[in-house]
Scaffold this active site. Structure first.
Site, PDB file in Angstrom:
ATOM      1  N   GLN A 237       0.839  -1.214   0.000  1.00  0.00           N
ATOM      2  CA  GLN A 237       0.000   0.000   0.000  1.00  0.00           C
ATOM      3  C   GLN A 237       0.869   1.257   0.000  1.00  0.00           C
ATOM      4  O   GLN A 237       0.392   2.338  -0.310  1.00  0.00           O
ATOM      5  CB  GLN A 237      -0.926  -0.001   1.224  1.00  0.00           C
ATOM      6  N   ARG A 384      -9.509  -0.362   7.177  1.00  0.00           N
ATOM      7  CA  ARG A 384     -10.465   0.574   6.573  1.00  0.00           C
ATOM      8  C   ARG A 384     -10.848   1.645   7.598  1.00  0.00           C
ATOM      9  O   ARG A 384     -12.021   1.878   7.895  1.00  0.00           O
ATOM     10  CB  ARG A 384     -11.702  -0.144   6.092  1.00  0.00           C
ATOM     11  N   GLU A 760     -13.255   5.129   4.099  1.00  0.00           N
ATOM     12  CA  GLU A 760     -13.353   4.445   5.379  1.00  0.00           C
ATOM     13  C   GLU A 760     -14.580   4.819   6.174  1.00  0.00           C
ATOM     14  O   GLU A 760     -14.935   4.126   7.130  1.00  0.00           O
ATOM     15  CB  GLU A 760     -12.086   4.748   6.172  1.00  0.00           C
TER      16      GLU A 760
END
Ligand code: CDP
Length: 806
Positions: A237, A384, A760
Site C-alpha cells: 500500500q 479501513r 473508510e
C-alpha cells in the site's frame, strides 16, 4: 477540436470530470480477468519460499534442526534466525518504533510465528519441506487476556527488551507494557464528573478483527548480483516507504532498489507494514542469486499479518439532567500482540484515537491509552479506518446511546442536543483537533426524515408491548450513529512515518497532442484511482478524462509518496493533483496570451480553453496549448508542459455521516435480520458519485461483517480458533443487507477542490450503527451493553441471559 457548436455545459460533460459518474476504467481489465497481480509474475529461474511456523503461542526453542528439510530434492536452502543474526536481520524495525522478529530466535511469542524459511524450486516442495524442519519446544505460560498482561506475576514475554525502561513512546510501567499515552485536561475532566447530574461508565471492547483482503500478502524479490540492484514486486500500500525501509535495513542504496506494486486485490490496512516474508524473500534472492516468490495462504494471512482493533475502552460520560454532555473520560487497554507493529504515524502511538469526542461539543475530555504485549500476532493496523478512528467512533457512539438510555432520552435527541453546531466550525475539540467543516444537524435531520424515524419508534414501541403480552417473539431495534472521521494524514508538523513527513505527490505531464500521463505517490487497491484522479485533471485542465492515464505503484517512475491507507489519497494526493494541474494551467495561460497577443490578465478560463475577456470568439483550447508548449512558447520560457506537486496538507479533512439501521431479532434463535440500513455521508466535494457509492457499499459490508460476526479469537492456550473462512465471518452477497445511500455536501475549506476522503467512513460509522441497533432491541428489557460481535449464537445467549427462553 475548436468545437464551436457545443455549449460550455456540453463541453464540460464531454470531459467526464469531477461530479461525473464515470465508469471505472480499471474494470475493463478486472472483469476480464486481465489484472496483473504479484502471483501472476513468473520470472525465469524463480524459486519459492515457505515458512515453518510455531504451533505454540509461547515456548522456548530447545532445538532447531533443518537437515531433513534441506535433504528434500528441490530444496536450495533453509533460513533460520541463526543465518539472519550475523546480518543483523533476525529482527526488523516496526513502524511503531519497536522491533519484530523476522525468524524466531530463542523463543516463539505467538501461534504461527515464523521459525524457518525454506527455499525450493517448487511451491509445494517448499511447503512439504517446511513441515520437515524439526523444532523442539518447551512450553511457557501464555497471556491472551490483555487485562492480565501487567499483573505482578505475569509471564515475561519480550526477553529481548526486558530491561528497557523506556520505549519509543516514553516510560514503560511493566515488562509487558509498551506505552502510556494521555491527552486532554485531566483535572477539568475530573471536576466535570464531580459536578455532573448524571454519569455513565462502561467497558466497551472492540474485538480483534482482520482486514482479510481477497488477495493475501505476497512478494517476489529479485537481486541482480552484477548491477547490485534489487527489484521487489509486492502487495504494498506504500511502495516508497517499503523502498526506504528496505534500503535502511539492507544497506543497498535506495536508487538501486526498485519497488513495484502491481494490481492489488484489496488492502484495507493489511498491506501497509513490512512482514518477515518480504525480508526472507529478499535475503533468499541475494543468497541464491535467483528471484524468490513468497505468497501467504489464507491461514497465514488471518493468523500472522496485521490484525486490527483489540481495543478495550472504559468510557465515562458526564452530563446534565437535561442531556447536555459536560465531560468525557476514556481509558483504553490496547492489545498489540507480541511486537508493537502498529501502523500509525510515528508520533501517534494510539493513532488518532483522540477523535473519541466524536461529533459532539464536549467542553472537556481526558483520554489515556496503555499498550500491552500479549501472546498474539503483532499488528494494529487501520483496517479501513484512519488510525484508531473506528475504535473511537464505536466507543463514543455506544457510550452516547448508554447515556441516552440512562437519561431516558431518545438517542437521536441526545445527539441533536450535543452535536457541534454549524457556526462553531472550524471547531477545536477538547482533545485538540481542528474540525474543518460540517453541518451535522442538517445531516441527522435528513437521515431521520428519510427513514421516517418517529414512525419507526412508534412501531418499535408497539412491538415491545406485543412482546410483553407474549404475542411475538421478535424484538425490533433502531440504531443511530453519527460519526466524524479524520482523514488525510497528514500535516508534516505532526505526522511522519519513520521520520518521513506524510506529504503526498502528483506529477502530470501533458504530451504535445494533449494526452496526459499522471503519476502519483499513492497506490490503489481497488478504490478506482485511475478513474478519479483523471477526473480531477480533466476538470482542472479541460482535457478529456479518457485521454489521461494514471499510474501508481512504481517507485522508479512515481514521485515519492507515503501511499494509500487512512482514506488519505483524496485529501492529500487529490490535492497534489489539483495543485500540479494548476501549475500547468498557469503556464498554459502565458502560452495562450503569447499566441493571442494579449496580456495574460486579459484571459479567462472557460471549461477547456482560455478566451479573451469580452471577446469569446478568440480563444485557445488546452489541446492547442499543449501543442504550442512544444513549439511556440513565449521568449525565455522553457518548452514542455508538466508539473509536480508535493502536497503537505495544512490540516486533516473531517468527513462525517448519519447512519440509521433497523433490525429484527428473533429471541428464540438469535437470528438478527437487518431490515433497513440508511447511510448519509458527507465527504465534501464529490469527485465520482458512483465510486463513492461503491466505497460506501464495500465499507458497510465490512462494517456488517465486523459488527455481526468477525473476531480473531484465541483460546486460553493462545490457539487462533478463527484462522480460516470456515470460522472467520466474511459476508457474501447472501448475508449482506441492502444499502440505502444518501449525501450532503460540505466542502473542506482548506482542500484545493474541497474534497474529503470517503473510503473508510462506512466502516467507521457502520459498526456502531449495527451495534446500537442490536443493543436498542434489548434495552427496554434492562440490558445496557452487549459486546460485539452480534452473531446469532451470541445474540441467542443474550436472550438466554435476560431470561427470555422459559
Ligand atoms: O485513500 P483511499 O483511496 O482509500 O480513500 P479516498 O481518498 O476516500 O478515496 C476512495 C475513492 O473514492 C477514490 O477513488 C476517490 O477518488 C473517491 N472519492 C471521490 O470520488 N470523492 C471524494 N470526495 C472522496 C473520494
Amino acid at each position: 477540436m475548436n468545437d464551436q457548436s457545443l455549449t460550455s455545459a456540453q463541453r464540460a460533460e464531454r470531459l467526464q470530470g469531477m461530479g461525473c459518474k464515470r465508469k471505472r476504467v480499471e474494470d475493463i481489465r478486472f472483469v476480464q480477468g486481465k489484472g496483473s497481480y504479484v502471483d501472476d509474475l513468473k520470472l525465469p529461474g524463480m524459486l519459492y519460499g515457505d515458512f515453518n511456523r510455531s504451533p505454540h503461542a509461547h515456548a522456548r526453542i530447545k532445538k532447531l534442526d533443518t537437515a531433513k528439510a534441506k535433504a528434500v530434492p528441490g530444496v536450495l536452502a533453509v533460513l533460520t534466525a541463526a543465518d539472519l543474526k550475523p546480518l543483523n536481520l533476525h529482527y526488523m524495525p516496526t513502524l511503531a518504533g519497536d522491533v519484530a522478529a523476522v525468524l524466531a530466535e530463542e523463543k516463539v511469542l505467538y501461534q504461527n510465528q515464523e521459525v524457518a524459511f525454506v527455499i525450493a524450486n517448487d511451491r509445494y516442495v517448499a511447503a512439504d519441506a517446511a513441515d520437515l524442519v524439526e523444532v523442539e519446544y518447551e512450553g511457557l505460560p501464555i497471556i491472551v487476556d490483555p487485562f492480565k498482561a501487567m499483573a505482578a506475576n505475569a509471564p515475561l514475554l519480550r526477553e529481548d527488551i526486558k530491561d528497557k525502561t523506556d520505549g519509543a513512546h516514553g516510560q514503560r510501567k511493566h515488562y509487558n507494557h509498551i506505552f502510556n499515552w494521555q491527552l486532554g485536561d485531566k483535572d477539568a475532566t475530573d471536576a466535570a464528573f464531580r459536578k455532573a447530574d448524571v454519569t455513565i461508565k462502561e467497558l466497551i471492547s472492540y474485538q480483534r478483527v482482520h482486514p482479510s483482503p481477497l488477495e493475501t500478502c505476497q512478494c517476489v524479490a529479485s537481486f541482480d548480483k552484477i548491477k547490485g540492484e534489487l527489484t521487489v514486486w509486492g502487495t504494498f500500500q506504500a511502495p516508497h516507504v517499503i523502498r526506504t525501509v528496505a534500503s535502511l535495513i539492507s544497506k543497498i542504496p535506495e536508487h538501486k532498489i526498485h519497488v513495484i506494486a502491481p494490481d492489488i486485490g484489496g488492502g484495507f490496512g493489511n498491506k501497509v507494514g513490512a512482514y518477515p516474508g518480504y525480508i526472507c524473500a529478499i535475503v533468499a534472492s541475494i543468497v541464491t542469486g535467483r528471484p524468490v516468490k513468497w505468497v501467504e495462504d489464507r491461514i497465514e494471512n488471518l493468523s500472522t499479518t496485521a490484525f486490527a482493533r483489540d481495543y478495550h475502552m472504559t468510557a465515562e460520560i458526564a452530563a446534565t439532567r437535561d442531556g447536555k454532555v459536560t465531560g468525557l473520560r476514556v481509558h483504553t487497554i490496547a492489545d498489540h500482540g507480541a511486537f508493537d507493529a502498529c501502523a500509525d504515524p510515528s508520533k501517534w502511538p494510539a493513532g488518532f484515537f483522540n477523535i473519541v469526542t466524536g461529533s459532539y461539543d464536549f467542553p472537556t475530555a481526558h483520554v489515556s491509552v496503555d499498550g500491552v504485549y500479549s501472546n498474539k500476532a503483532p499488528g494494529g493496523v487501520a483496517y479501513r479506518c484512519s488510525f484508531r478512528v473506528t475504535e473511537a467512533a464505536y466507543c463514543i457512539e455506544r457510550a452516547m446511546d448508554i447515556m441516552a438510555q440512562k437519561l431516558g432520552m431518545d438517542p437521536a435527541d441526545l445527539r441533536m442536543k450535543n452535536l457541534i453546531r454549524r457556526e462553531q466550525f472550524p471547531y477545536t475539540s477538547a482533545l485538540g483537533w481542528e474540525y474543518d467543516s460540517g453541518d451535522y444537524h442538517v445531516a441527522l435531520q435528513k437521515a431521520m426524515d428519510t427513514v421516517g424515524y418517529a414512525k419507526l419508534r412508534a412501531e418499535q414501541k408497539a412491538k415491545q408491548d406485543a412482546f410483553r403480552r407474549g404475542e411475538t417473539r421478535e424484538l425490533m431495534g433502531v440504531g443511530v450513529a453519527f460519526f466524524t472521521e479524520i482523514v488525510g494524514a497528514g500535516p508534516s508538523r505532526n505526522c511522519d512515518i519513520l521520520g518521513i513527513a506524510m506529504f503526498d505527490s502528483a506529477e502530470i505531464r501533458i504530451h504535445p497532442t494533449g494526452s496526459v500521463i499522471a503519476r502519483l505517490g499513492t497506490k490503489s487497491q481497488g478504490q478506482g484511482h485511475e478513474t478519479t484522479y483523471a477526473q480531477i485533471i480533466a476538470t482542472e485542465l479541460g482535457l478529456v478524462a479518457d485521454n489521461i492515464t494514471v499510474e501508481e505503484g512504481n517507485t522508479d517512475t512515481a514521485p515519492y509518496g507515503l501511499g494509500t491507507y487512512g482514506s488519505r489519497s483524496t485529501p492529500v494526493s487529490g490535492a497534489a493533483t489539483a495543485v500540479a494541474a494548476r501549475k500547468i494551467k498557469a503556464k498554459a495561460q502565458m502560452i495562450a496570451a503569447h499566441l493571442l497577443e494579449v496580456h495574460d490578465d486579459d484571459l479567462e478560463w472557460d471549461v477547456d480553453r482560455f478566451r479573451v475577456k469580452g471577446n469569446p470568439e478568440r480563444f485557445k483550447t488546452m489541446t492547442e496549448l499543449a501543442w504550442a508548449a512544444y513549439n511556440s512558447v513565449p521568449p525565455g520560457m522553457e518548452p514542455g508542459l508538466e508539473a509536480v506537486s508535493y502536497y503537505d496538507p495544512p490540516n486533516m479533512t473531517y468527513p462525517f455521516g448519519a447512519y440509521i439501521c433497523v433490525v429484527d431479532v428473533d429471541v428464540d434463535t438469535g437470528v438478527t435480520k437487518v431490515r433497513r440500513f440508511y447511510a448519509l455521508d458527507d465527504c465534501g466535494t464529490r469527485i465520482n458519485p458512483m465510486i463513492i457509492e461503491g466505497q460506501i457499499h464495500g465499507g458497510l459490508t465490512e462494517a456488517f461483517g465486523i459488527a455481526m460476526g468477525q473476531e480473531i479469537h484465541y483460546d486460553d492456550d493462545g490457539n487462533v480458533t478463527t484462522a480460516s473462512f470456515m470460522d472467520y465471518f466474511l459476508p457474501t452477497a447472501v448475508e449482506t443487507p441492502k444499502w440505502e445511500t444518501d449525501w450532503t455536501t460540505t466542502p473542506s475549506p482548506h482542500h484545493p477542490i474541497g474534497a474529503k476522503g470517503v473510503g473508510e467512513s462506512p466502516n467507521v460509522g457502520g459498526v456502531p450503527c449495527f451495534a446500537n441497533a442490536v443493543n436498542d432491541a434489548f434495552k427496554f428489557l434492562g440490558s445496557t451493553h452487549i459486546a460485539m460481535p452480534h452473531d446469532h449464537w451470541r445474540t441467542w445467549a443474550v436472550a438466554e441471559r435476560l431470561g427470555l427462553h422459559q
